[in-house]
Design an enzyme around this catalytic site. Sequence first.
Site, PDB file in Angstrom:
ATOM      1  N   ASN A  52       0.817  -1.251   0.059  1.00 44.67           N
ATOM      2  CA  ASN A  52       0.152   0.153  -0.094  1.00 44.67           C
ATOM      3  C   ASN A  52       0.913   1.200  -0.095  1.00 44.67           C
ATOM      4  O   ASN A  52       0.430   2.329   0.283  1.00 44.67           O
ATOM      5  CB  ASN A  52      -0.751  -0.147   1.040  1.00 44.67           C
ATOM      6  CG  ASN A  52      -1.999  -1.150   1.186  1.00 44.67           C
ATOM      7  OD1 ASN A  52      -2.361  -1.495   0.280  1.00 44.67           O
ATOM      8  ND2 ASN A  52      -2.067  -1.862   2.370  1.00 44.67           N
ATOM      9  N   HIS A 138     -13.786  -1.309   7.199  1.00 46.87           N
ATOM     10  CA  HIS A 138     -12.828  -2.036   7.649  1.00 46.87           C
ATOM     11  C   HIS A 138     -13.070  -2.446   9.140  1.00 46.87           C
ATOM     12  O   HIS A 138     -13.661  -1.813   9.911  1.00 46.87           O
ATOM     13  CB  HIS A 138     -11.558  -0.826   7.751  1.00 46.87           C
ATOM     14  CG  HIS A 138     -10.009  -1.488   7.869  1.00 46.87           C
ATOM     15  ND1 HIS A 138      -9.589  -1.432   9.363  1.00 46.87           N
ATOM     16  CD2 HIS A 138      -9.255  -2.180   7.260  1.00 46.87           C
ATOM     17  CE1 HIS A 138      -8.369  -2.016   9.445  1.00 46.87           C
ATOM     18  NE2 HIS A 138      -8.269  -2.334   7.813  1.00 46.87           N
ATOM     19  N   GLU A 181     -15.682   4.509   4.302  1.00 49.21           N
ATOM     20  CA  GLU A 181     -14.357   4.427   3.850  1.00 49.21           C
ATOM     21  C   GLU A 181     -14.711   5.659   2.672  1.00 49.21           C
ATOM     22  O   GLU A 181     -15.908   5.321   1.938  1.00 49.21           O
ATOM     23  CB  GLU A 181     -13.498   3.318   3.512  1.00 49.21           C
ATOM     24  CG  GLU A 181     -13.200   2.711   4.588  1.00 49.21           C
ATOM     25  CD  GLU A 181     -12.652   1.281   4.361  1.00 49.21           C
ATOM     26  OE1 GLU A 181     -12.244   1.065   3.510  1.00 49.21           O
ATOM     27  OE2 GLU A 181     -12.981   0.342   5.385  1.00 49.21           O
ATOM     28  N   SER A 185     -10.900  -0.635   0.970  1.00 51.34           N
ATOM     29  CA  SER A 185      -9.555  -1.396   0.910  1.00 51.34           C
ATOM     30  C   SER A 185      -9.369  -2.684  -0.030  1.00 51.34           C
ATOM     31  O   SER A 185      -8.380  -2.924  -0.295  1.00 51.34           O
ATOM     32  CB  SER A 185      -9.089  -1.738   2.226  1.00 51.34           C
ATOM     33  OG  SER A 185      -9.856  -2.546   3.049  1.00 51.34           O
ATOM     34  N   ASP A 210     -13.086   7.425   6.445  1.00 49.74           N
ATOM     35  CA  ASP A 210     -11.797   6.918   6.564  1.00 49.74           C
ATOM     36  C   ASP A 210     -11.197   6.878   5.067  1.00 49.74           C
ATOM     37  O   ASP A 210     -11.618   6.344   4.190  1.00 49.74           O
ATOM     38  CB  ASP A 210     -11.813   5.317   7.110  1.00 49.74           C
ATOM     39  CG  ASP A 210     -10.526   4.885   7.355  1.00 49.74           C
ATOM     40  OD1 ASP A 210      -9.622   5.223   6.471  1.00 49.74           O
ATOM     41  OD2 ASP A 210     -10.436   3.633   7.957  1.00 49.74           O
ATOM     42  N   HIS A 213      -7.088   5.066   1.962  1.00 56.44           N
ATOM     43  CA  HIS A 213      -6.537   4.323   0.855  1.00 56.44           C
ATOM     44  C   HIS A 213      -6.921   5.581  -0.266  1.00 56.44           C
ATOM     45  O   HIS A 213      -6.649   5.448  -1.300  1.00 56.44           O
ATOM     46  CB  HIS A 213      -7.402   3.211   0.296  1.00 56.44           C
ATOM     47  CG  HIS A 213      -7.047   2.210   1.267  1.00 56.44           C
ATOM     48  ND1 HIS A 213      -5.861   1.229   0.905  1.00 56.44           N
ATOM     49  CD2 HIS A 213      -7.590   1.494   2.184  1.00 56.44           C
ATOM     50  CE1 HIS A 213      -5.824   0.186   1.927  1.00 56.44           C
ATOM     51  NE2 HIS A 213      -6.849   0.561   2.526  1.00 56.44           N
ATOM     52  N   LYS A 242       0.330   4.149   4.281  1.00 56.24           N
ATOM     53  CA  LYS A 242       0.009   3.890   2.918  1.00 56.24           C
ATOM     54  C   LYS A 242       0.772   4.741   1.970  1.00 56.24           C
ATOM     55  O   LYS A 242       1.991   4.531   1.901  1.00 56.24           O
ATOM     56  CB  LYS A 242      -1.379   3.686   2.656  1.00 56.24           C
ATOM     57  CG  LYS A 242      -1.920   2.859   3.378  1.00 56.24           C
ATOM     58  CD  LYS A 242      -3.345   2.446   3.386  1.00 56.24           C
ATOM     59  CE  LYS A 242      -3.987   1.325   4.413  1.00 56.24           C
ATOM     60  NZ  LYS A 242      -3.264   0.183   5.032  1.00 56.24           N
TER      61      LYS A 242
HETATM   62  N1  PMP Z   1      -8.479   1.877   7.771  1.00 53.63           N
HETATM   63  C1  PMP Z   1      -8.304   1.218   6.457  1.00 53.63           C
HETATM   64  C2  PMP Z   1      -9.313   1.416   5.571  1.00 53.63           C
HETATM   65  C3  PMP Z   1      -7.462   0.434   6.226  1.00 53.63           C
HETATM   66  O1  PMP Z   1      -7.307  -0.317   5.180  1.00 53.63           O
HETATM   67  C4  PMP Z   1      -6.375   0.302   7.162  1.00 53.63           C
HETATM   68  C5  PMP Z   1      -5.040  -0.562   7.066  1.00 53.63           C
HETATM   69  N2  PMP Z   1      -5.395  -1.922   6.166  1.00 53.63           N
HETATM   70  C6  PMP Z   1      -6.518   0.952   8.279  1.00 53.63           C
HETATM   71  C7  PMP Z   1      -7.526   1.721   8.607  1.00 53.63           C
HETATM   72  C8  PMP Z   1      -5.542   0.812   9.492  1.00 53.63           C
HETATM   73  O2  PMP Z   1      -4.364   1.500   9.108  1.00 53.63           O
HETATM   74  P1  PMP Z   1      -2.878   1.231   9.769  1.00 53.63           P
HETATM   75  O3  PMP Z   1      -2.282  -0.059   8.884  1.00 53.63           O
HETATM   76  O4  PMP Z   1      -2.235   2.444   9.900  1.00 53.63           O
HETATM   77  O5  PMP Z   1      -3.153   0.555  11.354  1.00 53.63           O
END
Ligand code: PMP
Length: 402
Positions: A52, A138, A181, A185, A210, A213, A242
Amino acid sequence: MSDLAAAAAAELAALEAAGRLRRRPLIDSPDGRVVQLRDQGGRRTLVNWASNDYLGASGELTVRNGAARALRSFGAGSGAARLLAGGLAIHRRLELALARWLGCEEVLLTTTGFQANLAAVTSLVGDGDAVVLDRLCHASLYDGARLSGARLHRFLHNDPADLARVLAGCAGARRRLVCVESVYSMDGDEAPLAPIAAVCREHGAVLLVDEAHALGVLGAGGRGLCAELGVRPDVLVATCSKSLGSQGGIIAAAAPVVELVVNRGRPFIYSTAPVPAAAGAACAALDLLRRDPGLPAALLARAAGLRQGLAAQGWSVPAGRTPIVPVLVGGEAETLALAARLRELGHYAPAIRPPTVPEGSCRLRLTVTLAHRDADVRRLLKVMEGIRKKEEGGRRKEEGLP
Ligand code: PMP
């Protein structure tokens, strides 16, 4: 073997039989473009389609130098939580830079993005409140909702009409928090944020978006999908892990909202502050984006090339423009086999299976980054075309066709 170890081994065997066992790969990563995978006693270099690090920031010299400077100035670890002795100047520098760049009043940095969601949701709602999540949100948003003690509701993915229906059904709740989001993701699709924000306004609900991405990927200079659409959520959550090539969660909101999380967000209050190097790297990655606001467009162009190429070969690739390119396969066994075949042919793209994605929607999740070269995309397309042709040949033979 102890009783617990025997029970754990039995659970693992059941996961393996269902094609859902997960194992930790052992990787040496000289840069974001390739992984050196150590398996079966050897070490193989594969093109990495599972990162990512969308802008390739983690490998950039200026970003590595940012990390090194912070390490030298502040030490290897932060030593304590932010509210104790761990509140370092480098953390605040990053918060202020992000607030200025995003054009919001205040930013709070947490140790991970996962913790940012936990802290934001549990600070804003509790007993007597309702949290309404898009079905595909997520795990961190789901876990925050469950931890908060508020009632959890779900609405159909990316469906503002269904959101309106769910909000009408929980009108009695004291506060209603809607979590979505901006870019999902595992599917790489974008939320219809303008209609979602309108539904929230109509129903007096609070909106959390969120942008994990989308930051560095969409919007002017990479400021995210909210910025692109002119939507101002009550809370914007993101991560430095990311596009910013580092680590650390981001909560951006009005100053009193952020201060409430500072006072109520247990994942923030009771966890050691991010290591200085992570904050230093993220500051440098943000500088990179500010200096070259054309990076996101270059990334999207590369993603479009891969998406179009795969779709033309007949793979099931949903339409979209983000660097997350899912190749939908279906069952666990077929997806694992496709991932294994790709690995043999020099490409690393793990199979994504339940519970990360819904039953029957196993997939390869390919992510394109600026660390790749155009030739990497061409090579992957060639390999995928070969696999597709072989599959089709096999099917025709089975059906007795010439
Ligand atoms: N929110 C989303 C949509 C994600 O994809 C992720 C990571 N996979 C996170 C939060 C968590 O972020 P981090 O890896 O910094 O803990």
